[in-house]
Design a protein around this motif. Sequence first.
Motif, PDB file in Angstrom:
ATOM      1  N   ILE A 149       0.833  -1.199   0.000  1.00 56.96           N
ATOM      2  CA  ILE A 149       0.000   0.000   0.000  1.00 56.96           C
ATOM      3  C   ILE A 149       0.872   1.256   0.000  1.00 56.96           C
ATOM      4  O   ILE A 149       0.608   2.217  -0.732  1.00 56.96           O
ATOM      5  CB  ILE A 149      -0.969  -0.011   1.197  1.00 56.96           C
ATOM      6  N   ASP A 150       1.921   1.253   0.807  1.00 57.13           N
ATOM      7  CA  ASP A 150       2.813   2.407   0.861  1.00 57.13           C
ATOM      8  C   ASP A 150       3.573   2.602  -0.445  1.00 57.13           C
ATOM      9  O   ASP A 150       3.797   3.735  -0.881  1.00 57.13           O
ATOM     10  CB  ASP A 150       3.791   2.260   2.029  1.00 57.13           C
ATOM     11  N   THR A 151       3.954   1.521  -1.096  1.00 52.55           N
ATOM     12  CA  THR A 151       4.600   1.624  -2.403  1.00 52.55           C
ATOM     13  C   THR A 151       3.621   2.214  -3.423  1.00 52.55           C
ATOM     14  O   THR A 151       4.006   3.022  -4.273  1.00 52.55           O
ATOM     15  CB  THR A 151       5.104   0.252  -2.869  1.00 52.55           C
ATOM     16  N   GLY A 152       2.360   1.847  -3.314  1.00 45.71           N
ATOM     17  CA  GLY A 152       1.334   2.446  -4.165  1.00 45.71           C
ATOM     18  C   GLY A 152       1.194   3.934  -3.931  1.00 45.71           C
ATOM     19  O   GLY A 152       0.979   4.714  -4.872  1.00 45.71           O
ATOM     20  N   ILE A 153       1.324   4.367  -2.681  1.00 42.84           N
ATOM     21  CA  ILE A 153       1.276   5.800  -2.375  1.00 42.84           C
ATOM     22  C   ILE A 153       2.415   6.530  -3.071  1.00 42.84           C
ATOM     23  O   ILE A 153       2.232   7.600  -3.656  1.00 42.84           O
ATOM     24  CB  ILE A 153       1.324   6.030  -0.847  1.00 42.84           C
ATOM     25  N   VAL A 154       3.605   5.937  -3.032  1.00 41.58           N
ATOM     26  CA  VAL A 154       4.760   6.566  -3.684  1.00 41.58           C
ATOM     27  C   VAL A 154       4.554   6.631  -5.198  1.00 41.58           C
ATOM     28  O   VAL A 154       4.795   7.671  -5.825  1.00 41.58           O
ATOM     29  CB  VAL A 154       6.064   5.803  -3.332  1.00 41.58           C
ATOM     30  N   LEU A 155       4.102   5.534  -5.797  1.00 43.52           N
ATOM     31  CA  LEU A 155       3.913   5.513  -7.250  1.00 43.52           C
ATOM     32  C   LEU A 155       2.834   6.505  -7.684  1.00 43.52           C
ATOM     33  O   LEU A 155       2.997   7.203  -8.693  1.00 43.52           O
ATOM     34  CB  LEU A 155       3.562   4.094  -7.715  1.00 43.52           C
ATOM     35  N   ALA A 165      12.893  13.070  -9.144  1.00 46.03           N
ATOM     36  CA  ALA A 165      11.689  12.550  -8.492  1.00 46.03           C
ATOM     37  C   ALA A 165      11.741  11.028  -8.390  1.00 46.03           C
ATOM     38  O   ALA A 165      11.323  10.454  -7.379  1.00 46.03           O
ATOM     39  CB  ALA A 165      10.448  12.991  -9.252  1.00 46.03           C
ATOM     40  N   LEU A 166      12.257  10.377  -9.411  1.00 41.41           N
ATOM     41  CA  LEU A 166      12.391   8.922  -9.357  1.00 41.41           C
ATOM     42  C   LEU A 166      13.403   8.486  -8.303  1.00 41.41           C
ATOM     43  O   LEU A 166      13.194   7.494  -7.600  1.00 41.41           O
ATOM     44  CB  LEU A 166      12.775   8.368 -10.725  1.00 41.41           C
ATOM     45  N   ILE A 167      14.497   9.227  -8.182  1.00 35.29           N
ATOM     46  CA  ILE A 167      15.494   8.919  -7.146  1.00 35.29           C
ATOM     47  C   ILE A 167      14.879   9.110  -5.761  1.00 35.29           C
ATOM     48  O   ILE A 167      15.063   8.272  -4.865  1.00 35.29           O
ATOM     49  CB  ILE A 167      16.754   9.790  -7.336  1.00 35.29           C
ATOM     50  N   ALA A 168      14.120  10.182  -5.583  1.00 34.65           N
ATOM     51  CA  ALA A 168      13.458  10.415  -4.296  1.00 34.65           C
ATOM     52  C   ALA A 168      12.427   9.326  -4.010  1.00 34.65           C
ATOM     53  O   ALA A 168      12.240   8.937  -2.849  1.00 34.65           O
ATOM     54  CB  ALA A 168      12.792  11.793  -4.290  1.00 34.65           C
TER      55      ALA A 168
END
Length: 126
Positions: free
Chosen positions: A50-56, A75-78
């Motif tokens: 779920i948290d990875t989905g938030i980042v994506l 942004a991708l590095i962050a």
Amino acid sequence: MTTVLWPEAPVRELPKKLAGALFVLFWAAALALWIIAPNIVDPRLGAFLIDTGIVLASVGFAGTQMSSLKAFRNALIASVVAIALFALGDFGEILALSYFLRVFVPFIALLSSIYAVVGRVKVWYN
């Protein structure tokens, strides 16, 4: 008088079609993770998905307003750093870190979009 120590590097633009395609791709991946996560037996792995989905979703949202490839690369590095911190928070059960990132990551995506729009607004004073 302005002194220039070195010339600025040419800025490579991020094409709008590519930005739109990346928006759809990142949001589709985020939605897929959000759909899969409730079916995971391990609650820590489900929270991490779920948290990875938030980042994506945040990167997809912010990517539509970015005008250069360098900004999108940053942004991708962050986002990779954020996913690593989410892994530390979720699997290490550091709740304060996980909850902080759940608020901070979308907030930064929102700010980057706002600043991109404000940076293109021209104001003239008489």
